[in-house]
Motif scaffolding. Structure first.
Motif, PDB file in Angstrom:
ATOM      1  N   ARG A   1     -26.872  -1.356 -27.494  1.00  0.00           N
ATOM      2  CA  ARG A   1     -25.744  -1.187 -27.620  1.00  0.00           C
ATOM      3  C   ARG A   1     -25.123  -0.273 -26.421  1.00  0.00           C
ATOM      4  O   ARG A   1     -25.950   0.659 -25.578  1.00  0.00           O
TER       5      ARG A   1
ATOM      6  N   VAL B   1     -23.471   6.513 -38.604  1.00  0.00           N
ATOM      7  CA  VAL B   1     -24.454   6.040 -38.032  1.00  0.00           C
ATOM      8  C   VAL B   1     -24.759   4.757 -39.137  1.00  0.00           C
ATOM      9  O   VAL B   1     -24.891   3.470 -38.408  1.00  0.00           O
TER      10      VAL B   1
ATOM     11  N   ILE C   1     -23.308   2.766 -25.028  1.00  0.00           N
ATOM     12  CA  ILE C   1     -23.179   4.040 -25.236  1.00  0.00           C
ATOM     13  C   ILE C   1     -22.215   4.414 -23.997  1.00  0.00           C
ATOM     14  O   ILE C   1     -22.809   4.768 -22.907  1.00  0.00           O
TER      15      ILE C   1
ATOM     16  N   VAL D   1     -28.219   2.337 -32.045  1.00  0.00           N
ATOM     17  CA  VAL D   1     -27.790   1.975 -30.827  1.00  0.00           C
ATOM     18  C   VAL D   1     -28.835   1.312 -30.047  1.00  0.00           C
ATOM     19  O   VAL D   1     -28.280   1.079 -28.814  1.00  0.00           O
TER      20      VAL D   1
ATOM     21  N   TRP E   1     -16.487   4.383 -31.411  1.00  0.00           N
ATOM     22  CA  TRP E   1     -17.162   4.753 -32.584  1.00  0.00           C
ATOM     23  C   TRP E   1     -17.681   6.129 -32.142  1.00  0.00           C
ATOM     24  O   TRP E   1     -18.531   6.197 -31.846  1.00  0.00           O
TER      25      TRP E   1
ATOM     26  N   GLY F   1     -21.654   2.164 -38.528  1.00  0.00           N
ATOM     27  CA  GLY F   1     -21.762   1.467 -37.334  1.00  0.00           C
ATOM     28  C   GLY F   1     -22.932   0.674 -36.769  1.00  0.00           C
ATOM     29  O   GLY F   1     -22.713  -0.056 -35.925  1.00  0.00           O
ATOM     30  N   LYS F   2     -23.867   0.747 -37.487  1.00  0.00           N
ATOM     31  CA  LYS F   2     -25.108   0.003 -37.052  1.00  0.00           C
ATOM     32  C   LYS F   2     -24.927  -1.514 -37.035  1.00  0.00           C
ATOM     33  O   LYS F   2     -25.326  -2.267 -36.178  1.00  0.00           O
TER      34      LYS F   2
ATOM     35  N   VAL G   1     -20.366   9.168 -27.590  1.00  0.00           N
ATOM     36  CA  VAL G   1     -21.139  10.358 -28.196  1.00  0.00           C
ATOM     37  C   VAL G   1     -21.102  11.611 -27.275  1.00  0.00           C
ATOM     38  O   VAL G   1     -20.689  11.673 -26.117  1.00  0.00           O
TER      39      VAL G   1
ATOM     40  N   LEU H   1     -19.255   9.826 -32.355  1.00  0.00           N
ATOM     41  CA  LEU H   1     -20.182  10.773 -32.935  1.00  0.00           C
ATOM     42  C   LEU H   1     -19.931  12.077 -32.100  1.00  0.00           C
ATOM     43  O   LEU H   1     -20.523  12.253 -31.202  1.00  0.00           O
TER      44      LEU H   1
ATOM     45  N   TRP I   1     -20.494   3.061 -28.833  1.00  0.00           N
ATOM     46  CA  TRP I   1     -20.460   4.192 -29.549  1.00  0.00           C
ATOM     47  C   TRP I   1     -20.240   5.182 -28.372  1.00  0.00           C
ATOM     48  O   TRP I   1     -20.446   5.133 -27.134  1.00  0.00           O
TER      49      TRP I   1
ATOM     50  N   LEU J   1     -30.160   6.735 -35.637  1.00  0.00           N
ATOM     51  CA  LEU J   1     -29.257   6.718 -34.767  1.00  0.00           C
ATOM     52  C   LEU J   1     -29.903   5.846 -33.574  1.00  0.00           C
ATOM     53  O   LEU J   1     -29.433   4.921 -32.993  1.00  0.00           O
TER      54      LEU J   1
END
Length: 783
Positions: free
Chosen positions: A304, A245, A306, A301, A204, A248-249, A257, A206, A255, A297
């Protein structure tokens, strides 16, 4: 990716498999013969009045549920549009259930078909599940809704079914019922959970383009200046990044980034300015939007996984093909990786993983892998259309592949990763993309139901808002976890690889030419490195180097971003603006130009002024003055420089003149390591030293004055003495005795010479050697 001709349901003996195939052929022969007796409808463009199976455009705008179970009712909604030139009569809309598809390539083929084919599109599901359309005028559009219980579809074994919505009716030229338009989609059917589910890792992203400039305001807070205010629209409700955001939550995704995006939004939460087209700035007004997005955000996250890309998402393939031979260019990748971890942890409060590299579109070759793993990443995200299977595997293998030197290629599935590209702003496009995605994931599981495999989905880096919504809807269709289950990317990289899967990294000649054309040019990396070298030289003289190093250094990294692909002009302009800004800063420290200097005397001082127009002070510098003719004018060599911000300092150099004339003098600033800083400044010095001949004349004149004074004093003293003696020996009336009288000198009385005349009476002046030494310093400075 290689795959089997059909998926495996059971392990039948070869003989039984052959019998089933033969029976299917025998049954199909009479069916085909019957179909040949039905008049074929030619394409619309072959008919004079626009009839045929493409006369009507059928759009399926929704299908719910996307993956039904036994007790569900399938509902399809959409529109029909008559693109023909005549009215359609006696028409109706009906569902057509085609045969199951037996491979991933069969799904691809079905998705590309446009016209109607009796055998491929199956029979109409009749009865009460049709919708009558009395008349459909030419050019008109009508909405529809069709619903049917799953049990009435009479679905057989698990699999992927073609489900079509067709409009059948008559035209003026063909007054018999025929299919005038059809739209087909896919119905994945597996009502119960598979024994071994496919593990799915969905990235996902960003990521955004560069929005911050290198420039900052000269205030204490260093107010940041943005290229434009377009980022605010992406962060606002309904914007691309806000949707990413919000959607995806609640999704089981990993994620990915770009830390530059986080740093940019964080800068927007404070006072900021926006650059205007004329070069001026205006105050930014979207702090509230930025603050809300960051809060959302952080909440999304929390807890989660990242994965952080290097800061500003540097273009790894461009570095490998165009930049690695530019000295120092690869060093930016290491700096960007180190900065990434600090940025994400500071803003999101979570330590990210920085051991993944993601080349653009997952395209790799040996040089891209070498560069991608040079800064600490051990996992390279590639794609199955780059690391292709060569062994003829009948299924899609697990994503993780060892590629040597302790590195792992994480091979994303190409079909699934590209499923959400293109224009998905229409309901029709989005619905079809979702159903095809679900069909492909089910087919992956059915290819080898006895094997547990993990696949990775790496979509486009910067999806649009509509693409993001489509991805979210597709992932929601897997929520039931009947044939898939979610897996973090980190776990996918550690999965046990298939022994038969390819691990050979393509050579450099295999890199796609279309992507190579979009790469950053070598000249771009050269310019980046020159700017970096200028920054390195500049920062050593600053009392607060972070005020310059942070904004300019980050902007240098943005100049190598993957987001510049397809925008070569914009990339060049951005790099040029960074270089220009740094040049402006460095030129804020300069020598004030001097006009001609005039020096009188053997020794004097020459002042040179250093102007510092920066907000902060400078130090660690020296000013060196060099005489063009040291035999005529000697100058002290250097002076240490330290100037406060917004001030100037005048530095005085002692000089010694040895001869008259004009001498060119050069002033140059240096850093402590001896590197010249800025342009030198040259000016003229006129030396007007007092000569030795003049000194001798003056000394002789003084001596004559002294001798004349002594002589006058002596003469007067003698005359007085004689007068006293004569007064005592002779009466006042006695006559003068010429023999004894001191004869008076002829001519007039001696006069005291004028000062500086060098004469006294008839005495010849002494012109002997100079006994005095002219001393004293003087200066004449014309600024």
């Amino acid at each position: 990716m290689a795959e089997a001709a059909q998926f495996q349901r059971t392990r039948s003996a070869p003989a039984r498999w052959w019998l089933r195939r033969t029976a299917a052929v025998l049954v199909g022969v009479p069916l085909l013969a019957g179909l040949l007796q039905i008049p074929a409808a030619p394409p619309a463009d072959a008919e004079p009045n626009g009839t045929g199976s493409r006369t009507v455009d059928v759009s399926i705008n929704s299908l719910t549920p996307t993956a039904p179970t036994d007790d569900d009712t399938v509902t399809l909604t959409g529109t029909v549009t008559n693109n023909g030139r005549s009215t359609i009569t006696d028409a109706h809309l009906g569902l057509r259930l085609g045969p199951t598809l037996n491979s991933r390539s069969a799904i691809d083929s079905a998705a590309k078909r446009t016209g109607f084919a009796h055998g491929a599109d199956g029979q109409e599901v009749g009865g009460k599940h049709t919708v009558d359309v009395d008349k459909l005028l030419a050019g008109s559009t009508r909405n529809f809704s069709l619903s049917i219980p799953v049990e009435d579809l009479d679905l057989g074994s698990d699999g992927i079914y073609q489900l079509g919505v067709a409009l059948s009716g008559q035209t003026q030229s063909r007054q018999y019922e025929q299919v005038l338009g059809i739209e087909r989609t896919f119905l994945p059917w597996q009502p119960s959970a598979a024994d071994r589910k496919t593990q799915v890792s969905f990235l996902w992203p960003l990521i955004s383009s560069a929005h911050l400039t290198a420039r900052t305001d000269s205030d204490q807070e260093q107010t940041r200046i943005f290229r434009d205010d377009s980022l605010a629209s992406e962060l606002a409700p309904g914007g691309r990044l806000q949707q990413m955001v919000a959607l995806g939550k609640d999704l089981p995704v990993t994620w990915v980034v770009d830390p530059d995006l986080l740093a940019t939004v964080e800068a927007m939460t404070k006072n900021y300015k926006v650059m205007k087209s004329d070069g001026t700035t205006t105050a930014g007004r979207n702090q509230t939007v930025a603050k809300q997005w960051l809060m959302d955000l952080q909440d999304a996250v929390d807890g989660r996984e990242i994965v952080s890309l290097p800061f500003a998402d540097p273009d790894l393939a461009s570095l490998a093909h165009r930049g690695k031979d530019v000295s120092g260019a690869l060093g930016h990748l290491k700096s960007a990786t180190d900065l990434a971890s600090r940025t994400v942890e500071t803003i999101l409060g979570t330590k990210p993983r920085t051991d993944f590299a993601w080349p653009v579109n997952g395209a790799i070759d040996s040089s891209v892998v070498d560069v991608a793993t040079s800064a600490g990443a051990h996992n390279v995200i590639t794609r199955s259309d780059s690391l292709r299977e060569t062994g003829g595997l009948p299924y899609s293998p697990t994503a993780a592949r060892p590629i040597g030197r302790g590195n792992t290629a994480v091979v994303a599935d190409a079909r699934l990763s590209t499923a959400f590209q293109g224009d998905l702003s229409s309901a029709e496009g989005s619905t079809l993309a979702v159903q095809e995605f679900l069909a492909q994931t089910l087919m992956v599981t059915m290819q080898a139901p006895e094997k547990r495999r993990s696949i990775v989905i790496a979509p486009q880096r910067i999806p649009t808002a509509s693409q993001a919504r489509t991805m979210a809807e597709a992932m929601a269709g897997l929520d039931g976890e009947r044939w898939t289950e979610a897996l973090d990317l980190g776990d996918a990289a550690k999965a046990k690889p298939d022994q038969a899967a390819t691990t050979r990294v393509p050579d450099t000649g295999s890199y796609p030419g279309s992507l190579r054309k979009q790469e950053l040019p070598t000249e771009g990396f050269i310019e980046v490195q020159r700017t970096q070298n200028s920054l390195d030289r500049f920062q050593v003289i600053l009392s607060q180097p972070d005020r310059v190093v942070t904004p300019v250094g980050n902007a240098i990294m943005r100049g190598m971003s993957t987001s510049w692909r397809g925008d070569a002009r914009g990339a060049a302009d951005y790099r040029s603006s960074v270089k220009g800004y740094l040049t402006d800063l460095s030129q804020s420290i300069q020598l004030v130009q001097k006009s001609t200097q005039t020096l009188s005397g053997r020794s004097a001082t020459i002042p040179v002024t250093v102007q510092n127009n920066l907000v902060q002070g400078i130090e660690g510098m020296k000013l060196v003055l060099t005489s063009g003719q040291p035999n005529r004018l000697e100058v002290d060599e250097q002076q240490a420089i330290k100037v406060e911000g917004g001030h100037s300092q005048s530095v005085k150099f002692d000089t010694t003149a040895n001869a008259n004339g004009t001498v060119w003098v050069t002033a140059q600033l240096y850093t402590d390591d001896g590197t010249p800083y800025g342009d030198s400044m040259t000016f003229r010095v006129k030396v007007t030293e007092i000569t030795s001949t003049v000194m001798l004349v003056i000394a002789g004149g003084v001596l004559l004055l002294v001798l004349a004074g002594i002589r006058m004093y002596t003469q007067r003293k003698r005359a007085t003495a004689r007068e006293a003696v004569d007064g005592a020996d002779s009466p006042d009336t006695a006559p003068e005795d010429p023999a004894t009288e001191d004869p008076a000198p002829e001519g007039p009385e001696p006069q005291e010479p004028e000062a500086g005349s060098g004469q006294q009476g008839d005495v010849t002046p002494d012109t002997g050697p100079e006994s005095g030494d002219a001393s004293g310093k003087g200066e004449k400075v014309d600024r």
